[in-house]
Design a protein around this motif. Structure first.
Motif, PDB file in Angstrom:
ATOM      1  N   THR A  64       0.646  -1.230  -0.038  1.00  0.00           N
ATOM      2  CA  THR A  64      -0.017  -0.090  -0.066  1.00  0.00           C
ATOM      3  C   THR A  64       0.763   1.127   0.039  1.00  0.00           C
ATOM      4  O   THR A  64       2.152   1.093   0.227  1.00  0.00           O
ATOM      5  CB  THR A  64      -0.826   0.025   1.383  1.00  0.00           C
ATOM      6  OG1 THR A  64      -2.074   1.073   1.042  1.00  0.00           O
ATOM      7  CG2 THR A  64      -0.036   0.061   2.529  1.00  0.00           C
TER       8      THR A  64
ATOM      9  N   ASP B 104      -7.408  -1.308  -1.079  1.00  0.00           N
ATOM     10  CA  ASP B 104      -6.414  -2.059  -1.337  1.00  0.00           C
ATOM     11  C   ASP B 104      -6.217  -2.892   0.180  1.00  0.00           C
ATOM     12  O   ASP B 104      -4.981  -3.466   0.208  1.00  0.00           O
ATOM     13  CB  ASP B 104      -5.165  -1.492  -1.638  1.00  0.00           C
ATOM     14  CG  ASP B 104      -4.475  -0.446  -0.560  1.00  0.00           C
ATOM     15  OD1 ASP B 104      -5.344  -0.222   0.286  1.00  0.00           O
ATOM     16  OD2 ASP B 104      -3.505   0.084  -1.088  1.00  0.00           O
TER      17      ASP B 104
ATOM     18  N   GLY C 291       1.131  -8.286  -3.433  1.00  0.00           N
ATOM     19  CA  GLY C 291      -0.019  -8.733  -2.802  1.00  0.00           C
ATOM     20  C   GLY C 291      -0.874  -9.921  -3.473  1.00  0.00           C
ATOM     21  O   GLY C 291      -1.933  -9.863  -3.121  1.00  0.00           O
TER      22      GLY C 291
ATOM     23  N   GLY D 196      -0.562  -1.196  -3.849  1.00  0.00           N
ATOM     24  CA  GLY D 196      -1.604  -2.411  -3.444  1.00  0.00           C
ATOM     25  C   GLY D 196      -2.784  -2.342  -4.588  1.00  0.00           C
ATOM     26  O   GLY D 196      -3.829  -2.953  -4.112  1.00  0.00           O
TER      27      GLY D 196
ATOM     28  N   ARG E  51      -4.539  -6.599   0.118  1.00  0.00           N
ATOM     29  CA  ARG E  51      -3.265  -6.615  -0.221  1.00  0.00           C
ATOM     30  C   ARG E  51      -2.056  -6.608   0.952  1.00  0.00           C
ATOM     31  O   ARG E  51      -1.142  -7.228   0.762  1.00  0.00           O
ATOM     32  CB  ARG E  51      -2.844  -5.714  -1.140  1.00  0.00           C
ATOM     33  CG  ARG E  51      -3.810  -5.232  -2.562  1.00  0.00           C
ATOM     34  CD  ARG E  51      -3.582  -6.405  -3.669  1.00  0.00           C
ATOM     35  NE  ARG E  51      -4.505  -7.504  -3.240  1.00  0.00           N
ATOM     36  CZ  ARG E  51      -6.117  -6.924  -3.472  1.00  0.00           C
ATOM     37  NH1 ARG E  51      -6.525  -5.703  -3.951  1.00  0.00           N
ATOM     38  NH2 ARG E  51      -6.831  -7.870  -3.335  1.00  0.00           N
ATOM     39  N   SER E  52      -2.526  -6.315   1.966  1.00  0.00           N
ATOM     40  CA  SER E  52      -1.618  -6.005   3.086  1.00  0.00           C
ATOM     41  C   SER E  52      -2.239  -6.829   4.121  1.00  0.00           C
ATOM     42  O   SER E  52      -3.532  -7.091   4.420  1.00  0.00           O
ATOM     43  CB  SER E  52      -1.550  -4.804   3.643  1.00  0.00           C
ATOM     44  OG  SER E  52      -0.865  -4.061   2.420  1.00  0.00           O
TER      45      SER E  52
END
Length: 330
Positions: free
Chosen positions: A22, A111, A312, A147, A114-115
């Motif tokens: 991100t 996003d 990601g 992301g 993605r994390s």
């Protein structure tokens, strides 16, 4: 790129790897610019957009903050404000140079998957992006595009510009749409006809896993070195959304919060009614800038797609169709 418009700078800050994908991108206009916004889709995440309405007081903005992290990522704008305030840049509210309120509209994209949970941009991201701002910047999996995902593929930051007479129109997009940017049966980008992207478009389908895209949002900025009112600048933002719709299918869904800001730096005046074309001269010139805004935003979105790298868990276009870049498939 968007920084071909004089007075516009771009900076990124991102974290990718170790549970992060991100970041934040700042479009900085230290001398200020007339600002406007157009928002489409059903799931926006924004800050300070009401002040951009033509009937409201503030005319000029100092920066636009684009960030990942969904609504959490709006905190990145706090860092942008701190960076600007330390340099006495903002709307004057007192008699001393430091008595200013920086004007920083912001928008975020979704996003979070993605994390690792809890890893999202904060004020430090916005501050660091300002520190990095320059006329030269990277595209792809950087900043707010770190992301991002677009349909089945990795999204990213893309930029483009175009000269229209004495004016320059530039765009920056963080490509993160629910819709696809590519015809998955051929590998050709939907907006491929908007420019020469330096690739050989493939003609084969790819076996891509389906990806759940509940919440998304493409966000961006279009800038022009024209002297425009807030209402005229909004027409530029409206037109840029047309470019977004050319680049992804479907666009502006209930699960997107597509938001495009416009910045008019004021370096060049539009023609007025005293010329040979009379009262039609100014709207005709504005219309030409609007047409360019749609084209450059569509091109920026393709550049964001092509420049992205896998992150990601989302595959990048360049990995799925390497032959477009002169590499053997597979």
């Amino acid at each position: 790129m968007i920084t071909d418009v004089p007075g516009v700078l771009v900076g990124h800050h991102e974290r990718v790897g170790d549970g992060w994908a991100t970041g934040t991108t700042v479009v900085l206009v230290p001398e200020g610019a007339v600002g406007a916004v157009d928002q489409r889709g059903g799931a926006p995440g924004t800050r300070e957009t009401n002040l951009l309405e033509p009937e409201n007081l503030v005319q000029r903005v100092n920066a636009v903050c684009l960030s990942g992290g969904s609504a959490y990522g709006l905190a990145a704008a706090d860092g942008v404000m701190r960076w600007l305030s330390e340099r006495n840049l903002g709307f004057p509210v007192g008699t001393q140079p430091h008595e200013v309120v920086p004007i920083v509209p912001a928008a975020v994209l979704f996003d979070l998957p993605r994390s690792d949970w809890g890893n999202r941009p904060d004020a430090s991201f916005g501050y660091a992006a300002c520190d990095a701002a320059s006329r030269s910047f990277e595209q792809g999996t950087v900043g707010a595009g770190a992301g991002a995902a677009v349909g089945s593929l990795k999204g990213g930051i893309g930029s483009a510009s175009e000269v229209v007479g004495e004016f320059t129109v530039g765009a920056l997009a963080a490509v993160n749409a629910a819709g696809e940017a590519v015809d998955l049966a051929t590998g050709r980008a939907y907006a491929a006809d908007h420019g020469d992207f330096g690739v050989q478009w493939p003609s084969r389908a790819a076996d891509l896993p389906s990806r759940r895209t509940d919440l998304n949002t493409t966000i961006g900025v279009v800038a022009v070195d024209a002297a425009l009112s807030k209402a005229e600048a909004r027409r530029i933002a409206v037109a840029a959304q047309d470019g977004l719709a050319r680049a992804v299918r479907p666009a502006h869904t209930m699960f997107d919060g597509d938001t495009v800001f416009a910045l008019a730096t004021g370096a060049h005046e539009l023609p007025d009614a005293s010329g040979p074309f009379g009262a039609a001269a100014r709207p005709a010139a504005l219309d030409a800038l609007c047409s360019a805004a749609a084209r450059v935003f569509a091109r920026a979105m393709v550049h964001g797609l092509l420049a992205a790298t896998t992150a990601g868990g989302v595959p990048a276009y360049r990995d799925v169709w390497p032959e477009a870049f002169g590499q053997p498939p597979g």
